[in-house]
Motif scaffolding. Structure first.
Motif, PDB file in Angstrom:
ATOM      1  N   UNK A   1       1.120  -1.236  -0.065  1.00 47.50           N
ATOM      2  CA  UNK A   1       0.128   0.505  -0.142  1.00 47.50           C
ATOM      3  C   UNK A   1       0.531   1.148   0.503  1.00 47.50           C
ATOM      4  N   UNK A   2       2.304   1.329   0.505  1.00 47.68           N
ATOM      5  CA  UNK A   2       2.635   2.734   0.958  1.00 47.68           C
ATOM      6  C   UNK A   2       3.867   2.143  -0.412  1.00 47.68           C
ATOM      7  N   UNK A   3       4.029   1.644  -0.575  1.00 48.58           N
ATOM      8  CA  UNK A   3       4.899   1.528  -2.008  1.00 48.58           C
ATOM      9  C   UNK A   3       3.411   1.921  -3.285  1.00 48.58           C
ATOM     10  N   UNK A   4       2.349   1.497  -3.033  1.00 49.36           N
ATOM     11  CA  UNK A   4       1.383   1.941  -4.729  1.00 49.36           C
ATOM     12  C   UNK A   4       1.594   3.896  -4.417  1.00 49.36           C
ATOM     13  N   UNK A   5       1.945   4.346  -2.510  1.00 54.63           N
ATOM     14  CA  UNK A   5       1.439   5.733  -3.061  1.00 54.63           C
ATOM     15  C   UNK A   5       2.622   6.685  -2.865  1.00 54.63           C
TER      16      UNK A   5
ATOM     17  N   UNK B   1      -2.171   2.668  -9.366  1.00 52.35           N
ATOM     18  CA  UNK B   1      -3.703   2.218  -9.041  1.00 52.35           C
ATOM     19  C   UNK B   1      -3.788   0.222  -9.063  1.00 52.35           C
ATOM     20  N   UNK B   2      -2.690   0.508  -9.753  1.00 55.72           N
ATOM     21  CA  UNK B   2      -3.356  -1.094 -10.159  1.00 55.72           C
ATOM     22  C   UNK B   2      -2.436  -1.885  -8.287  1.00 55.72           C
ATOM     23  N   UNK B   3      -1.469  -0.968  -8.247  1.00 56.10           N
ATOM     24  CA  UNK B   3      -0.566  -1.756  -7.461  1.00 56.10           C
ATOM     25  C   UNK B   3      -1.266  -1.719  -5.562  1.00 56.10           C
ATOM     26  N   UNK B   4      -2.740  -0.229  -5.604  1.00 55.89           N
ATOM     27  CA  UNK B   4      -3.015  -0.333  -4.810  1.00 55.89           C
ATOM     28  C   UNK B   4      -3.963  -1.577  -4.445  1.00 55.89           C
ATOM     29  N   UNK B   5      -4.664  -1.616  -5.705  1.00 55.38           N
ATOM     30  CA  UNK B   5      -5.349  -2.694  -5.990  1.00 55.38           C
ATOM     31  C   UNK B   5      -4.699  -3.613  -5.698  1.00 55.38           C
ATOM     32  N   UNK B   6      -3.263  -4.431  -6.258  1.00 55.53           N
ATOM     33  CA  UNK B   6      -3.248  -5.831  -5.499  1.00 55.53           C
ATOM     34  C   UNK B   6      -3.266  -5.329  -3.991  1.00 55.53           C
TER      35      UNK B   6
END
Length: 292
Positions: free
Chosen positions: A99-103, A249-254
């Protein structure tokens, strides 16, 4: 198919690969981050070198790397930055912090605005300042709420944005410069792998599935970079910039729906602020591109 359509499809495909990459690194959670980073570096170089050989541009690589007073210092610094970015992304996924990576990748375009202000003396509009301010408020909220700054997100966004600035200054093709960057890291990667295998902890060759996945890190790293490089030459920058948001966005979804990472109330406040900042930033970019 028009060239612009082909460019958009190439960027979208690149962002889909990047966006679902956390799933790949989650499959390799038993491999230490430094060992995984070493494999990613070495297999990426092999893949890039084969591509350069196929298109007959290996000599350009030699000229770039051996140009100590020209390209090499920038390539060296770029290689350090990309290694930092890759390592902390791997670490974030393996430590349940996707989650933090997507941020971090959501923040990256906004951090790039700041570098443009500092390094290139670019003027910011009122709305661009608003974007930067919203991002800063989001980081402050997370820092206050979680008790610590979102270090992984900050490291990812700053390392990749500085990397992007350096790439802007490199007057050689993207594929040649990236190959040069991973080539610089190859000796370190080989030494690390030697250490892991001498110590009896090496993962390569122990299990065929892990071995295959480690080798896959090369094309998984190189292919989207080639696709993205091709796509950015076919579409305008504002279009490329907006399409890039598909990746985080896809990273956050994952992170939220596949890995089921918990979202605190602070994340649920900070992320909408970042998204609002990106909407404003994108809107400014579209207006500027139409005015040209």
């Amino acid at each position: 198919m028009s060239s612009s359509t082909a460019g958009i499809l190439a960027i979208v495909l690149a962002c889909i690969i990047w966006g679902f990459a956390p799933i790949y690194y989650k499959l390799l959670v038993t491999v230490p981050p430094f060992e995984l980073l070493s494999h990613r570096t070495i297999w990426s170089f092999i893949f890039f070198f084969v591509v350069l050989g196929f298109v007959g541009r290996v000599k350009e690589l030699g000229s770039a790397v051996l140009s100590f007073k020209g390209h090499f210092p920038k390539i060296l610094l770029s290689s350090v930055l990309i290694a930092i970015n890759w390592f902390f992304f791997i670490y974030a996924v393996q430590s349940n912090q996707a989650t933090e990576a997507s941020l971090g990748y959501f923040m990256m375009p906004l951090v790039t605005i700041v570098w443009g202000l500092i390094l290139f003396k670019e003027k910011l509009s009122v709305f661009q300042w608003m974007s930067v301010l919203l991002a800063a408020v989001a980081v402050c909220i997370l820092t206050f709420g979680l008790g610590v700054p979102p270090w992984i997100a900050l490291i990812l966004s700053f390392s990749f944005s500085i990397y992007a600035v350096l790439k802007k200054k490199l007057e050689i093709s993207s594929i040649v410069s990236v190959t040069g960057e991973v080539l610089v890291l190859v000796p370190i990667g080989l030494l690390l792998l030697l250490y892991f295998h001498i110590d009896g902890q090496g993962s390569f060759g122990v299990d065929w599935k892990i071995t295959f996945l480690l080798a896959l890190s090369g094309p998984l790293t190189a292919a989207p970079l080639i696709l993205f490089s091709y796509g950015t030459k076919k579409v305008n920058l504002s279009t490329a910039g907006i399409l890039q948001y598909l990746n985080p966005s896809l990273q956050f979804f994952c992170a939220a729906y596949i890995f089921m990472e918990p979202l605190s109330i602070w994340h649920m406040v900070a992320f909408p602020l970042i998204w609002a900042a990106l909407v404003i930033y994108s809107w400014v970019g579209i207006k500027k591109s139409r005015a040209i």
